[in-house]
Design a protein around this motif. Structure first.
Motif, PDB file in Angstrom:
ATOM      1  N   ALA A 233       0.655  -1.093  -0.059  1.00 32.68           N
ATOM      2  CA  ALA A 233      -0.021   0.008   0.207  1.00 32.68           C
ATOM      3  C   ALA A 233       0.958   1.228   0.074  1.00 32.68           C
ATOM      4  CB  ALA A 233      -1.138  -0.041   1.437  1.00 32.68           C
ATOM      5  N   GLY A 234       0.786   2.020  -0.921  1.00 31.95           N
ATOM      6  CA  GLY A 234       1.521   3.237  -0.909  1.00 31.95           C
ATOM      7  C   GLY A 234       0.452   4.710  -0.770  1.00 31.95           C
ATOM      8  N   VAL A 235       1.164   5.661  -0.663  1.00 36.22           N
ATOM      9  CA  VAL A 235       0.378   7.134  -0.425  1.00 36.22           C
ATOM     10  C   VAL A 235      -0.078   7.520  -1.707  1.00 36.22           C
ATOM     11  CG1 VAL A 235       0.545   9.378   0.462  1.00 36.22           C
ATOM     12  CG2 VAL A 235       1.668   7.568   1.647  1.00 36.22           C
ATOM     13  N   THR A 236       0.710   7.282  -2.727  1.00 38.39           N
ATOM     14  CA  THR A 236       0.278   7.645  -4.216  1.00 38.39           C
ATOM     15  C   THR A 236       0.450   6.414  -5.004  1.00 38.39           C
ATOM     16  OG1 THR A 236       2.619   8.010  -4.910  1.00 38.39           O
ATOM     17  CG2 THR A 236       1.475   9.932  -3.850  1.00 38.39           C
ATOM     18  N   GLU A 237      -0.494   6.482  -6.137  1.00 33.49           N
ATOM     19  CA  GLU A 237      -0.426   5.172  -6.803  1.00 33.49           C
ATOM     20  C   GLU A 237       0.753   4.799  -7.533  1.00 33.49           C
ATOM     21  OE1 GLU A 237      -2.367   1.916  -8.060  1.00 33.49           O
ATOM     22  OE2 GLU A 237      -3.585   3.599  -7.049  1.00 33.49           O
ATOM     23  N   GLN A 238       1.244   6.086  -7.995  1.00 35.29           N
ATOM     24  CA  GLN A 238       2.868   5.847  -8.838  1.00 35.29           C
ATOM     25  C   GLN A 238       3.682   5.286  -7.586  1.00 35.29           C
ATOM     26  OE1 GLN A 238       2.910   6.045 -12.029  1.00 35.29           O
ATOM     27  NE2 GLN A 238       4.516   4.964 -11.874  1.00 35.29           N
ATOM     28  N   GLY A 239       3.735   5.606  -6.537  1.00 34.33           N
ATOM     29  CA  GLY A 239       4.697   5.325  -5.529  1.00 34.33           C
ATOM     30  C   GLY A 239       4.230   3.748  -5.112  1.00 34.33           C
ATOM     31  N   HIS A 332       7.781   0.698   5.604  1.00 33.08           N
ATOM     32  CA  HIS A 332       6.878   0.452   4.554  1.00 33.08           C
ATOM     33  C   HIS A 332       5.771  -0.672   4.940  1.00 33.08           C
ATOM     34  CE1 HIS A 332       9.179   2.940   1.274  1.00 33.08           C
ATOM     35  NE2 HIS A 332       8.982   3.416   2.703  1.00 33.08           N
ATOM     36  N   ALA A 333       6.377  -1.762   5.346  1.00 30.66           N
ATOM     37  CA  ALA A 333       5.537  -2.983   5.640  1.00 30.66           C
ATOM     38  C   ALA A 333       4.569  -2.494   6.739  1.00 30.66           C
ATOM     39  CB  ALA A 333       6.404  -4.188   6.070  1.00 30.66           C
ATOM     40  N   GLN A 334       4.928  -1.814   7.680  1.00 31.14           N
ATOM     41  CA  GLN A 334       4.040  -1.396   8.793  1.00 31.14           C
ATOM     42  C   GLN A 334       2.954  -0.255   8.129  1.00 31.14           C
ATOM     43  OE1 GLN A 334       7.266   0.520  11.261  1.00 31.14           O
ATOM     44  NE2 GLN A 334       7.229  -1.369  12.410  1.00 31.14           N
ATOM     45  N   ARG A 335       3.286   0.403   7.170  1.00 38.00           N
ATOM     46  CA  ARG A 335       2.647   1.292   6.597  1.00 38.00           C
ATOM     47  C   ARG A 335       1.483   0.750   5.669  1.00 38.00           C
ATOM     48  NH1 ARG A 335       4.746   4.881   2.001  1.00 38.00           N
ATOM     49  NH2 ARG A 335       4.679   3.001   0.749  1.00 38.00           N
ATOM     50  N   THR A 336       1.824  -0.326   5.094  1.00 32.28           N
ATOM     51  CA  THR A 336       0.860  -1.283   4.319  1.00 32.28           C
ATOM     52  C   THR A 336      -0.028  -1.896   5.239  1.00 32.28           C
ATOM     53  OG1 THR A 336       2.231  -1.876   2.571  1.00 32.28           O
ATOM     54  CG2 THR A 336       0.604  -3.481   2.912  1.00 32.28           C
ATOM     55  N   LEU A 337       0.628  -2.442   6.344  1.00 32.83           N
ATOM     56  CA  LEU A 337      -0.489  -2.825   7.535  1.00 32.83           C
ATOM     57  C   LEU A 337      -1.473  -1.878   8.100  1.00 32.83           C
ATOM     58  CD1 LEU A 337      -1.249  -5.367   9.226  1.00 32.83           C
ATOM     59  CD2 LEU A 337       0.243  -4.633  10.812  1.00 32.83           C
ATOM     60  N   GLN A 338      -1.022  -0.734   8.259  1.00 29.77           N
ATOM     61  CA  GLN A 338      -1.974   0.390   9.019  1.00 29.77           C
ATOM     62  C   GLN A 338      -2.864   0.729   7.753  1.00 29.77           C
ATOM     63  OE1 GLN A 338       0.034   4.100   9.960  1.00 29.77           O
ATOM     64  NE2 GLN A 338      -1.542   4.606  11.397  1.00 29.77           N
ATOM     65  N   ILE A 339      -2.333   0.860   6.464  1.00 32.10           N
ATOM     66  CA  ILE A 339      -3.707   1.153   5.394  1.00 32.10           C
ATOM     67  C   ILE A 339      -4.386   0.122   5.331  1.00 32.10           C
ATOM     68  CG2 ILE A 339      -3.779   1.696   2.987  1.00 32.10           C
ATOM     69  CD1 ILE A 339      -1.076   3.187   3.122  1.00 32.10           C
ATOM     70  N   LEU A 340      -4.186  -1.070   5.357  1.00 28.94           N
ATOM     71  CA  LEU A 340      -4.899  -2.138   5.037  1.00 28.94           C
ATOM     72  C   LEU A 340      -5.947  -2.408   6.344  1.00 28.94           C
ATOM     73  CD1 LEU A 340      -5.267  -4.989   3.460  1.00 28.94           C
ATOM     74  CD2 LEU A 340      -3.623  -6.031   4.953  1.00 28.94           C
ATOM     75  N   THR A 341      -5.342  -2.192   7.482  1.00 30.04           N
ATOM     76  CA  THR A 341      -6.511  -2.373   8.651  1.00 30.04           C
ATOM     77  C   THR A 341      -7.432  -1.296   8.779  1.00 30.04           C
ATOM     78  OG1 THR A 341      -4.687  -1.579  10.045  1.00 30.04           O
ATOM     79  CG2 THR A 341      -5.196  -3.948   9.836  1.00 30.04           C
ATOM     80  N   HIS A 342      -6.867   0.094   8.489  1.00 29.59           N
ATOM     81  CA  HIS A 342      -7.683   1.348   8.915  1.00 29.59           C
ATOM     82  C   HIS A 342      -8.500   1.634   7.584  1.00 29.59           C
ATOM     83  CE1 HIS A 342      -4.792   1.511  11.978  1.00 29.59           C
ATOM     84  NE2 HIS A 342      -5.334   2.461  12.615  1.00 29.59           N
TER      85      HIS A 342
END
Length: 349
Positions: A233-239, A332-342
């Motif tokens: 999961a990224g903040v922007t689509e391109q990222g 970045h893995a932690q960010r993906t988890l946060q976006i996934l759950t929230h």
């Protein structure tokens, strides 16, 4: 739809083994706090450059005491590599420690290297797996029994404890071959599927065979399938597309190498099939990876991706690989988890 993460307790470059455990447990604790449904543990032997997760049942016990609501599952326990009575005892113990938050994912592994080092012929893996499963299910009844099979024989065994969840923890079997999908469906077990060795259209056909066998055997419902898939999961689509490039391409290149290394080993599927699979994996373009093998994107894009997969494959759950390839930074893995759950999960609850 349920959401979990697949964990290898990977050794990131520059980390000590102690840091690998510490970082992975921190991710587990975040998953529990953020409402993820479950974590699923790999079984990784004799690969210190990649993982410290050689004793997943021990780690599952630790996770059970560190968390309050998270389910912990095996993904998967390789049944032929240990005595099935011992597996029954240990799995039932974790089920009690977790107070019924344990899921028993099982398989026989598609690769023979660990078998060779343990001295177990891989050609016997299917027979040993099926006997071991019979023994474990019988052992969990808590009654004295005797078993005489081709690979395992014992008399007057009574396993204690019985599982906390009766008659036993939920079973989920990993499937990669045509015959396994049908076998699992006939017996009415839940199934694990993935996209490492096949693409989405192939998997759709295999899941149709699983559900056909399920129905023909007279089981109620439609079966239950969890999809293991790399997720970023990224903040922007391109990222979200650019940032995991190195790790994702390495992941499938490594899988091609592992597949080639198994060619010609006793008990493996036909050399032609394995060679074709290895060639397909090694020749994947990044665009092909994005379209047929992974789920990368912003929260909105991931919601669309999972809805499409749910519609096409009829899956009941996603088991996300947050660090497929081992090159994704921890933050970045932690960010993906946060976006996934929230942001993603609420759309499916």
């Amino acid at each position: 739809m349920d959401f979990g993460i697949f964990m290898e307790f990977e050794n990131r470059q520059g980390n000590t083994q102690a840091e690998s455990f510490r970082n992975s447990f921190a991710l587990v604790e975040a998953a529990d706090a953020w409402g993820l449904d479950g974590v699923w543990l790999a079984e990784m032997h004799f690969n210190p450059a990649r993982s410290v997760l050689s004793a997943p049942i021990v780690v599952a016990s630790s996770i059970a005491t560190r968390t309050k609501r998270l389910r912990v599952g095996m993904a998967v326990q390789v049944l032929p590599l240990n005595n099935p009575l011992r597996i029954a005892e240990e799995a039932a113990t974790v089920d009690h420690i977790s107070e019924g938050r344990f899921d028993f994912g099982i398989g026989r592994s598609g690769f023979p290297r660990a078998y060779e080092i343990y001295g177990v012929p891989y050609a016997e893996s299917q027979g040993r797996f099926r006997e071991a499963l019979e023994i474990i299910l019988q052992a969990w009844k808590g009654e004295t029994f005797t078993y005489t099979g081709q690979y395992y024989q014992f008399a007057n065994a009574t396993v204690s404890p019985r599982p906390y969840q009766l008659p036993h923890p939920p079973l989920r079997i990993a499937a990669n071959s045509d015959s396994t999908f049908t076998w699992v469906g006939e017996r009415g077990y839940h199934i694990f599927v993935g996209l490492r060795g096949m693409d989405i259209p192939e998997l759709r056909v295999h899941l149709q065979a699983y559900r056909k066998a399920w129905h023909e055997a007279g089981h109620p419902g439609e079966g239950n399938a969890y999809l293991r898939i790399p997720v970023y999961a990224g903040v922007t689509e391109q990222g979200a597309l650019d940032e995991p490039y190195d790790s994702a391409t390495f992941y499938f290149s490594r899988q091609a190498d592992i597949t080639r290394a198994a060619l010609g080993r006793p008990g493996m599927s036909t050399t032609e099939h394995r060679l074709e699979q290895a060639e397909r994996l090694s020749s994947l373009s990044y665009q092909q990876i994005l379209s047929t093998k992974v789920a990368f994107g912003t929260a909105a894009a991931l919601i669309d991706r999972f809805r499409a997969l749910q519609e096409e494959l009829g899956i009941n759950g996603v088991v996300a690989e947050l660090n497929a390839g081992g090159l994704i930074p921890l933050e970045h893995a932690q960010r993906t988890l946060q976006i996934l759950t929230h942001e993603v999960m609420p759309a499916f609850k």
